[in-house]
Design a protein around this motif. Structure first.
Motif, PDB file in Angstrom:
ATOM      1  N   LYS A 198     -30.675 -27.680 -78.051  1.00  0.00           N
ATOM      2  CA  LYS A 198     -30.823 -28.709 -77.019  1.00  0.00           C
ATOM      3  C   LYS A 198     -29.491 -28.974 -76.315  1.00  0.00           C
ATOM      4  O   LYS A 198     -29.458 -29.208 -75.110  1.00  0.00           O
ATOM      5  CB  LYS A 198     -31.359 -30.001 -77.658  1.00  0.00           C
ATOM      6  CG  LYS A 198     -31.730 -31.059 -76.674  1.00  0.00           C
ATOM      7  CD  LYS A 198     -32.345 -32.253 -77.390  1.00  0.00           C
ATOM      8  CE  LYS A 198     -32.733 -33.312 -76.388  1.00  0.00           C
ATOM      9  NZ  LYS A 198     -33.331 -34.475 -77.054  1.00  0.00           N
TER      10      LYS A 198
ATOM     11  N   ILE B 136     -25.298 -23.557 -71.181  1.00  0.00           N
ATOM     12  CA  ILE B 136     -26.133 -22.372 -70.958  1.00  0.00           C
ATOM     13  C   ILE B 136     -25.692 -21.634 -69.701  1.00  0.00           C
ATOM     14  O   ILE B 136     -25.668 -20.402 -69.664  1.00  0.00           O
ATOM     15  CB  ILE B 136     -27.652 -22.733 -70.927  1.00  0.00           C
ATOM     16  CG1 ILE B 136     -28.505 -21.468 -70.959  1.00  0.00           C
ATOM     17  CG2 ILE B 136     -27.999 -23.565 -69.716  1.00  0.00           C
ATOM     18  CD1 ILE B 136     -28.584 -20.826 -72.297  1.00  0.00           C
ATOM     19  N   ASN B 137     -25.303 -22.397 -68.652  1.00  0.00           N
ATOM     20  CA  ASN B 137     -24.802 -21.772 -67.435  1.00  0.00           C
ATOM     21  C   ASN B 137     -23.474 -21.057 -67.687  1.00  0.00           C
ATOM     22  O   ASN B 137     -23.243 -19.962 -67.173  1.00  0.00           O
ATOM     23  CB  ASN B 137     -24.617 -22.797 -66.317  1.00  0.00           C
ATOM     24  CG  ASN B 137     -25.921 -23.297 -65.772  1.00  0.00           C
ATOM     25  OD1 ASN B 137     -26.416 -24.323 -66.218  1.00  0.00           O
ATOM     26  ND2 ASN B 137     -26.492 -22.591 -64.820  1.00  0.00           N
TER      27      ASN B 137
ATOM     28  N   ARG C 165     -23.748 -27.327 -67.601  1.00  0.00           N
ATOM     29  CA  ARG C 165     -24.453 -27.082 -68.858  1.00  0.00           C
ATOM     30  C   ARG C 165     -23.886 -25.833 -69.542  1.00  0.00           C
ATOM     31  O   ARG C 165     -23.633 -24.824 -68.875  1.00  0.00           O
ATOM     32  CB  ARG C 165     -25.945 -26.897 -68.601  1.00  0.00           C
ATOM     33  CG  ARG C 165     -26.617 -28.134 -67.996  1.00  0.00           C
ATOM     34  CD  ARG C 165     -28.054 -27.900 -67.664  1.00  0.00           C
ATOM     35  NE  ARG C 165     -28.149 -26.786 -66.706  1.00  0.00           N
ATOM     36  CZ  ARG C 165     -29.250 -26.111 -66.470  1.00  0.00           C
ATOM     37  NH1 ARG C 165     -30.362 -26.394 -67.101  1.00  0.00           N
ATOM     38  NH2 ARG C 165     -29.259 -25.139 -65.597  1.00  0.00           N
TER      39      ARG C 165
ATOM     40  N   LEU D  97     -27.289 -26.940 -75.454  1.00  0.00           N
ATOM     41  CA  LEU D  97     -26.998 -25.916 -74.449  1.00  0.00           C
ATOM     42  C   LEU D  97     -27.430 -26.344 -73.046  1.00  0.00           C
ATOM     43  O   LEU D  97     -26.905 -25.848 -72.054  1.00  0.00           O
ATOM     44  CB  LEU D  97     -27.698 -24.602 -74.803  1.00  0.00           C
ATOM     45  CG  LEU D  97     -27.189 -23.848 -76.011  1.00  0.00           C
ATOM     46  CD1 LEU D  97     -28.104 -22.669 -76.321  1.00  0.00           C
ATOM     47  CD2 LEU D  97     -25.762 -23.381 -75.798  1.00  0.00           C
ATOM     48  N   PHE D  98     -28.387 -27.256 -72.980  1.00  0.00           N
ATOM     49  CA  PHE D  98     -28.980 -27.636 -71.706  1.00  0.00           C
ATOM     50  C   PHE D  98     -28.519 -29.005 -71.212  1.00  0.00           C
ATOM     51  O   PHE D  98     -29.029 -29.511 -70.221  1.00  0.00           O
ATOM     52  CB  PHE D  98     -30.514 -27.593 -71.826  1.00  0.00           C
ATOM     53  CG  PHE D  98     -31.017 -26.218 -72.136  1.00  0.00           C
ATOM     54  CD1 PHE D  98     -31.240 -25.303 -71.126  1.00  0.00           C
ATOM     55  CD2 PHE D  98     -31.239 -25.818 -73.444  1.00  0.00           C
ATOM     56  CE1 PHE D  98     -31.685 -24.020 -71.399  1.00  0.00           C
ATOM     57  CE2 PHE D  98     -31.685 -24.535 -73.743  1.00  0.00           C
ATOM     58  CZ  PHE D  98     -31.909 -23.628 -72.720  1.00  0.00           C
TER      59      PHE D  98
END
Length: 149
Positions: free
Chosen positions: A3, A18-19, A16, A5-6
């Protein structure tokens, strides 16, 4: 763990994670896959370079070097991803799309490049577009710098 990561992260200027990881993957691919092809070609080339050919290979080589820098300076090298997105999308529109419309893309000399350039969807997904809009295009200060005041 997943979670997080976002969720925008102050460590990455509100981007974020993840990006960040996805952009690093793009940089790694550009640096090592593109770099291996480009630098292998440049170092093994034995003829006299033609002007336009030398320009093209020099640009590709520069991309691979700057992408290597992007692995470590991920946010600062976002403009490199933007350049990649813009030139590939333009090429797809100007070259591949007209051939595709006329049903002449498959089997043409540009089919392989069209496939490779269609992978532009990866950097499009990786780029944090809110950050690009606010920080690069509109030149708004970081939310983090406002908190520090």
């Amino acid at each position: 763990m997943i979670k997080s990561l976002f969720i925008p992260n102050s460590k990455y200027d509100g981007i974020r994670p993840i990006n960040i990881y996805f952009m690093r993957l793009i940089y790694v691919l550009m640096a090592f896959v593109l770099g291996a092809d480009v630098w292998g070609y440049i170092f093994s080339y034995s003829a006299v370079w033609q002007q336009n050919e030398a320009v093209a290979w020099s640009v590709w080589a520069a991309f691979s070097v700057l992408a290597f820098l992007g692995i470590f300076r991920t946010i600062q090298m976002i403009p490199l991803l933007l350049l990649e997105i813009v030139y590939k999308v333009l090429w797809l529109i100007l070259v591949a799309y007209p051939l595709w419309q006329k049903d002449k893309l498959i089997g043409s000399g540009v089919e392989q490049t069209a496939f490779a350039f269609s992978l532009v969807v990866l950097p499009i997904l990786a780029v944090p577009w809110g950050y690009v809009l606010n920080r690069i295009i509109l030149n708004k200060p970081s939310q983090l710098s406002n908190l520090a005041k």
